[in-house]
Design a protein around this motif. Structure first.
Motif, PDB file in Angstrom:
ATOM      1  N   GLU A   1       0.821  -1.204   0.000  1.00  0.00           N
ATOM      2  CA  GLU A   1       0.000   0.000   0.000  1.00  0.00           C
ATOM      3  C   GLU A   1       0.859   1.260   0.000  1.00  0.00           C
ATOM      4  O   GLU A   1       0.552   2.235  -0.699  1.00  0.00           O
ATOM      5  CB  GLU A   1      -0.919   0.012   1.224  1.00  0.00           C
TER       6      GLU A   1
ATOM      7  N   LYS B   1      -6.445  -0.388  -3.953  1.00  0.00           N
ATOM      8  CA  LYS B   1      -5.943   0.990  -4.033  1.00  0.00           C
ATOM      9  C   LYS B   1      -5.371   1.263  -5.419  1.00  0.00           C
ATOM     10  O   LYS B   1      -5.560   2.340  -5.988  1.00  0.00           O
ATOM     11  CB  LYS B   1      -4.882   1.235  -2.962  1.00  0.00           C
TER      12      LYS B   1
ATOM     13  N   ARG C   1      -6.014  -5.014  -0.136  1.00  0.00           N
ATOM     14  CA  ARG C   1      -6.003  -3.553   0.038  1.00  0.00           C
ATOM     15  C   ARG C   1      -5.086  -2.883  -0.997  1.00  0.00           C
ATOM     16  O   ARG C   1      -5.414  -1.829  -1.546  1.00  0.00           O
ATOM     17  CB  ARG C   1      -5.569  -3.189   1.451  1.00  0.00           C
TER      18      ARG C   1
ATOM     19  N   ASP D   1       0.878   4.394  -2.594  1.00  0.00           N
ATOM     20  CA  ASP D   1       0.799   5.794  -2.163  1.00  0.00           C
ATOM     21  C   ASP D   1       1.947   6.612  -2.756  1.00  0.00           C
ATOM     22  O   ASP D   1       1.758   7.758  -3.180  1.00  0.00           O
ATOM     23  CB  ASP D   1       0.849   5.885  -0.638  1.00  0.00           C
TER      24      ASP D   1
END
Length: 364
Positions: free
Chosen positions: A47, A87, A83, A51
Motif C-alpha cells: 500500500e 488501491k 487492500r 501511495d
C-alpha cells in the motif's frame, strides 16, 4: 508511450517464458493500452508503494515480487494484498511483476549479487531445462539461403558465442495436391518431385512465435511442412543461481566481513566454519535451499542465499559453508538493475526508484 511499450522493453530483457511454472508474472493489474505518466520500480508492491506512486504521478509500478501470487476470490480489503490491489485499481495504477523471469536471466538477480561481490568467471548454477527448441523444415534448394537468413534475423541459430548456426541436408521432396490445392510449384493432381534442402535451426523457446511467423512469411509453399521439437540440451545462459570466483582467496572471517559490507547486511546465519580459504562463491537470491546440492556439486566454498531452515544447514556436511543473508537483503539491489535497464531503453522518460523499504523482517 503506453504501458505495453514498457512491457515490451521488460520482456525483451527478461522473457516471461523463462519464469518458473509456479510463478505469477507479467501485468497483474491495469490496462496495457493506458498512456504512461510515470514508472516506479520496487522490490515489493505494498500500500505504501502505491501511495508513493500516487504522490509521484506514476501510473505503472514495476515490481520484482508479484503482489498477487495465489488466486484472489474476493476483493474486500481484508488483507494487505487485497487492500493494495484495490488501491491500485481505484487510482488507475498498473502493476507489472517480473520475478523469476529475472531470476533465470543471465544478467538478472544473481548476476547483480555477483557484481556486488565482484566475482569473476561467472556461470549459471542451475541451467534451466527444456529452453532450447529446434525447427526442421523443407524448402526448395534455391530458396534455402533466403529462408535461413529470415529465421536468423529473428534470433534463431545462436549457440553460445556463435550465430547463424544451422544444419542442411539436400534431398528430394514429393507432394501431390488435391483439387482444392493451389501449389506454388508443380500442378495439382500430379505428384511433384522437388530438389529440396532440409534446414534445421535451434532457437530459444521464447522466440517460437517469431520463428514460426518468419518461416511462413518467407516460405513459398502453400502448405509449409515443419517440425518443432524441444531439446534436452542445457542452455548455459538461462537458469537460476550463479557461481563465480573472488579475485583473491579470503579467510572465512575476512570473507564474512566482506560479504556484510558489500551486501549491506548486519547479520549472517551460517553453517559451521571449515577453517578453509574462500575462493569459489555460489549465490541464489531469495529462497535457495533447493540449490544446496548444486552449489556443492560445482565445488563452491560458500553458498549465499536466504530462507534456510534449521535442517537445511545440516546439508553443508562440512563440505561447504551455507550463508543465509536474508530474503530482502539478497534481492535488495535488483530494483536498481531494473531501473538501469529501463533508463537505457527509455532515455527520455524518468524511471523512479522507490524509496520505500519493503523488508518485513526487522532485527533487534
Amino acid at each position: 508511450m503506453i504501458i505495453q511499450d514498457v512491457i515490451n522493453h521488460l520482456e525483451d530483457y527478461a522473457p516471461l517464458a523463462y519464469a518458473e511454472a509456479f510463478d505469477n508474472v507479467g501485468l497483474l493489474v491495469g490496462d496495457k493500452q493506458n498512456e504512461v505518466t510515470g514508472i516506479l520500480v520496487t522490490l515489493d508492491t505494498l500500500e505504501a508503494v502505491v501511495d508513493e506512486a500516487i504522490e509521484k504521478n506514476c501510473n505503472l509500478i514495476v515490481s520484482f515480487h508479484p503482489i498477487i501470487f495465489k488466486g484472489l476470490k474476493k476483493l474486500t480489503g481484508k488483507n494487505y494484498v487485497e487492500r493494495t490491489v484495490l488501491k491500485a485499481i481505484k487510482n488507475d495504477i498498473a502493476i507489472y511483476a517480473i520475478h523469476t523471469a529475472l531470476d533465470n536471466h543471465i544478467n538478472g538477480v544473481n548476476d547483480i549479487i555477483c557484481a556486488q561481490l565482484k566475482l569473476n568467471n561467472r556461470k549459471i548454477l542451475i541451467p534451466q531445462a527444456q529452453t532450447i527448441k529446434k525447427l526442421t523444415t523443407y524448402v526448395p534448394k534455391n530458396e534455402a539461403e533466403n529462408l535461413r537468413n529470415a529465421i536468423f534475423k529473428v534470433g534463431a541459430g545462436a549457440i553460445g558465442n556463435y550465430n547463424h548456426c544451422s544444419f542442411n541436408v539436400e534431398g528430394v521432396g514429393t507432394f501431390n495436391g488435391n483439387e482444392n490445392s493451389n501449389p506454388t510449384i508443380g500442378e495439382k493432381g500430379n505428384t511433384h518431385f522437388e530438389n529440396e534442402t532440409q534446414v534445421s535451426i535451434t532457437f530459444s523457446k521464447h522466440l517460437e512465435s517469431k520463428v514460426i511467423k518468419a518461416l511462413h512469411k518467407n516460405h513459398t509453399y502453400e502448405e509449409v511442412a515443419y517440425e518443432i521439437t524441444t531439446l534436452e540440451n542445457k542452455n548455459q545462459n538461462i537458469g537460476i543461481g550463479k557461481i563465480g570466483e573472488l579475485q583473491t582467496a579470503m579467510e572465512e572471517t575476512e570473507f564474512f566481513t566482506y560479504l556484510k559490507q558489500n551486501m549491506n547486511v548486519n547479520v549472517v546465519r551460517h553453517s559451521n566454519l571449515l577453517n578453509k580459504s574462500i575462493k569459489k562463491v555460489a549465490v541464489l537470491g531469495g529462497s535457495g535451499s533447493f540449490a544446496i546440492s548444486a552449489a556443492k556439486a560445482m565445488g563452491a566454498d560458500v553458498f549465499i542465499t536466504a530462507d534456510l531452515k534449521y535442517h537445511d544447514f545440516f546439508q553443508a556436511e562440512n563440505n561447504i559453508i551455507l550463508a543465509d543473508i536474508g530474503h530482502y537483503e539478497s534481492e535488495q539491489y535488483t530494483k536498481n538493475g531494473i531501473v538501469a535497464h529501463l533508463t537505457k531503453k527509455i532515455s527520455n522518460f524518468a524511471i523512479i526508484l522507490s524509496n520505500i523499504n519493503t523488508n518485513p523482517v526487522q532485527y533487534f
